[in-house]
Design an enzyme around this catalytic site. Structure first.
Site, short mmCIF file in Angstrom:
data_model
loop_
_atom_site.label_atom_id
_atom_site.label_comp_id
_atom_site.label_asym_id
_atom_site.label_seq_id
_atom_site.Cartn_x
_atom_site.Cartn_y
_atom_site.Cartn_z
N GLU A 94 -0.38 -7.02 5.48
CA GLU A 94 -0.96 -5.59 5.78
C GLU A 94 -2.50 -5.52 5.16
O GLU A 94 -2.86 -6.28 4.54
CB GLU A 94 -0.17 -4.72 4.75
CG GLU A 94 1.33 -4.29 5.10
CD GLU A 94 2.11 -3.98 4.16
OE1 GLU A 94 3.07 -3.31 4.79
OE2 GLU A 94 2.04 -3.92 2.99
N CYS A 107 -8.88 -3.69 1.60
CA CYS A 107 -8.14 -4.58 0.76
C CYS A 107 -7.41 -5.69 1.61
O CYS A 107 -6.58 -5.19 2.52
CB CYS A 107 -7.20 -4.08 -0.15
SG CYS A 107 -5.88 -4.86 -1.04
N CYS A 114 4.40 -14.47 -0.47
CA CYS A 114 3.42 -15.26 -1.53
C CYS A 114 4.66 -16.20 -2.39
O CYS A 114 5.65 -15.98 -2.55
CB CYS A 114 2.94 -14.41 -2.51
SG CYS A 114 1.85 -15.03 -4.02
N CYS A 118 5.71 -13.59 -8.83
CA CYS A 118 5.42 -12.50 -9.97
C CYS A 118 6.34 -11.38 -9.80
O CYS A 118 6.61 -11.00 -8.84
CB CYS A 118 4.01 -11.84 -9.97
SG CYS A 118 2.58 -12.94 -9.84
N CYS A 121 6.10 -7.77 -8.40
CA CYS A 121 5.25 -7.74 -7.19
C CYS A 121 6.41 -7.67 -5.94
O CYS A 121 7.04 -8.59 -5.97
CB CYS A 121 4.41 -8.72 -7.07
SG CYS A 121 3.73 -8.86 -5.46
N HIS A 215 -2.18 -8.97 -17.24
CA HIS A 215 -1.03 -8.30 -17.41
C HIS A 215 -0.42 -8.55 -18.55
O HIS A 215 0.45 -7.60 -18.88
CB HIS A 215 -0.10 -8.68 -16.22
CG HIS A 215 -0.68 -8.36 -14.81
ND1 HIS A 215 -1.36 -7.47 -14.80
CD2 HIS A 215 -0.50 -9.12 -13.79
CE1 HIS A 215 -1.71 -7.46 -13.33
NE2 HIS A 215 -1.24 -8.53 -12.71
N CYS A 332 -1.14 -1.11 -5.33
CA CYS A 332 -1.07 -2.47 -5.79
C CYS A 332 0.42 -2.75 -6.07
O CYS A 332 1.14 -2.02 -6.60
CB CYS A 332 -1.60 -2.33 -7.09
SG CYS A 332 -3.31 -2.26 -6.96
FE1 SF4 Z 1 1.61 -13.09 -5.20
FE2 SF4 Z 1 2.19 -10.68 -5.98
FE3 SF4 Z 1 1.68 -12.47 -7.71
FE4 SF4 Z 1 -0.29 -11.47 -6.28
S1 SF4 Z 1 1.03 -10.44 -7.57
S2 SF4 Z 1 0.15 -13.64 -6.84
S3 SF4 Z 1 0.87 -11.32 -4.08
S4 SF4 Z 1 3.56 -12.45 -6.48
#
Ligand code: SF4
Length: 342
Positions: A94, A107, A114, A118, A121, A215, A332
């Site tokens: 996206e 963006c 990924c 995280c 996410c 964070h 986000c």
């Molecule tokens: Fe990957 Fe999401 Fe962490 Fe960004 S926030 S590095 S996209 S897992």
């Protein structure tokens, strides 16, 4: 035979391609002008190259701009586009266009899914499905309806851009080179969770702004949110940043998503201040969009304001970032590469 995409190649590389096809070397510059200046999508349209030359090039090459599979528009004007990866509509990423007055920020995604995992996410949840080529990264700039009016970009979409630095760097070169878009690096921000070896390369090899996903200032708490903390502790990331100058053109900011009662306390604000002390930076406080099977909720407005004010009183500029595109899951942490009508 699958054709090689010309999008993302430099004039020097295009010259080699032209010479190998029996065309004069200056054709490389002409091709770059057609792709990046005139933004044509086919070799056929490059009319200052002989017809026979265009036919020879077309045997093995194509411009290679991927067009979006889908578009969703938010009530606030934010547009989310879905792009195929390497021509495969089953593996999509996206790109989100965020209008703000005269400013149109794109963006962009750098990977399908990924590896970084995280916990908060949605992209991290879907696992890793490959890194994007420069052609697929650049297609996000060329393929959207607002292509001609873009003013800024953030590498903040799906994926960790510093886990795909070579291709991201190539895309940035096209955006900033005189023969490309000739954008100032100040119009580009790369966001990372702090992949140290490539962070150093990024800082040495380009002048774009940097946003680091922080964070949580406490290592053990950050590790519970972000597995990267084990390999590349945030303290070491900040030690590296201290070796660079952020008092001039280039800026560094820290992204801080706020989880109710977890990382939004005065204790956290004070630890954050200690962590970044002496570094010229700002902190962006981000409202968390709740996702399934994650224990923490969204911090209240008053908790976010108290946190912001404590940082500001401690000498660090902090802002609460306005959330955009929430109704189309473009905000986000919500990008998951799904068709909106699926
Ligand atoms: Fe990957 Fe999401 Fe962490 Fe960004 S926030 S590095 S996209 S897992």
């Amino acid at each position: 035979m699958e054709k090689t995409r010309l999008l993302g190649k430099t004039p020097a590389e295009l010259k080699e391609i032209a010479l190998a096809a029996g065309l004069p070397g200056f054709t490389g510059k002409q091709i770059a002008q057609w792709i990046y200046g005139r933004r044509v999508r086919t070799i056929e349209e490059m009319t200052n190259i002989s017809k026979a030359g265009r036919e020879r090039l077309s045997e093995a090459y194509e411009v290679g701009v991927a067009l979006p599979l889908d578009k969703a528009e938010s009530s606030d004007g934010t547009c989310k586009y879905l792009f195929p990866v390497n021509g495969d509509p089953g593996n999509a990423v996206e790109a989100v266009m965020i209008p703000d007055g005269d400013r149109h920020t794109l963006c962009v995604s750098s990977q399908a899914g990924c590896k970084m995992g995280c916990k908060f996410c949605m992209t991290g949840r879907q696992g890793f499905h490959g890194s994007l080529s420069a052609a697929d990264i650049l297609s996000q700039f060329f393929g959207i309806d607002e292509a001609a009016s873009l003013t800024n970009t953030v590498f903040m979409g799906m994926g960790e851009p510093l886990d795909n630095w070579e291709e991201v760097k190539r895309a940035i070169e096209v955006l900033t080179a005189d023969w490309g878009f000739a954008w100032s690096p100040k119009r580009i921000t790369l966001s990372t969770i702090g992949v140290l070896p490539n962070l150093k390369r990024f800082l040495d090899e380009c002048k774009c702004h940097l946003a680091v996903s922080l964070h949580d200032p406490f290592p053990e708490e950050r590790l519970a949110l972000m597995p990267v903390e084990k390999a590349y502790p945030i303290g070491e990331v900040i030690d590296l940043l201290r070796q660079y100058d952020f008092t001039g053109q280039r800026r560094v900011s820290f992204e801080y998503t706020m989880f109710a009662g977890h990382n939004d306390t005065a204790r956290h604000a004070d630890a954050l201040l200690r962590l970044v002390r002496g570094l010229e930076c700002r902190v962006n406080l981000i409202r968390f969009h709740r996702i399934p099977d994650f224990p923490y909720g969204t911090s209240s407005q008053s908790a976010m304001e108290a946190f912001r004010d404590r940082l500001t009183r401690g000498g660090v500029t902090a802002t609460i970032r306005a959330s955009r595109g929430e109704d189309i899951f473009a905000a986000c942490g919500l990008l998951a590469g799904q068709h909106n009508h699926a």
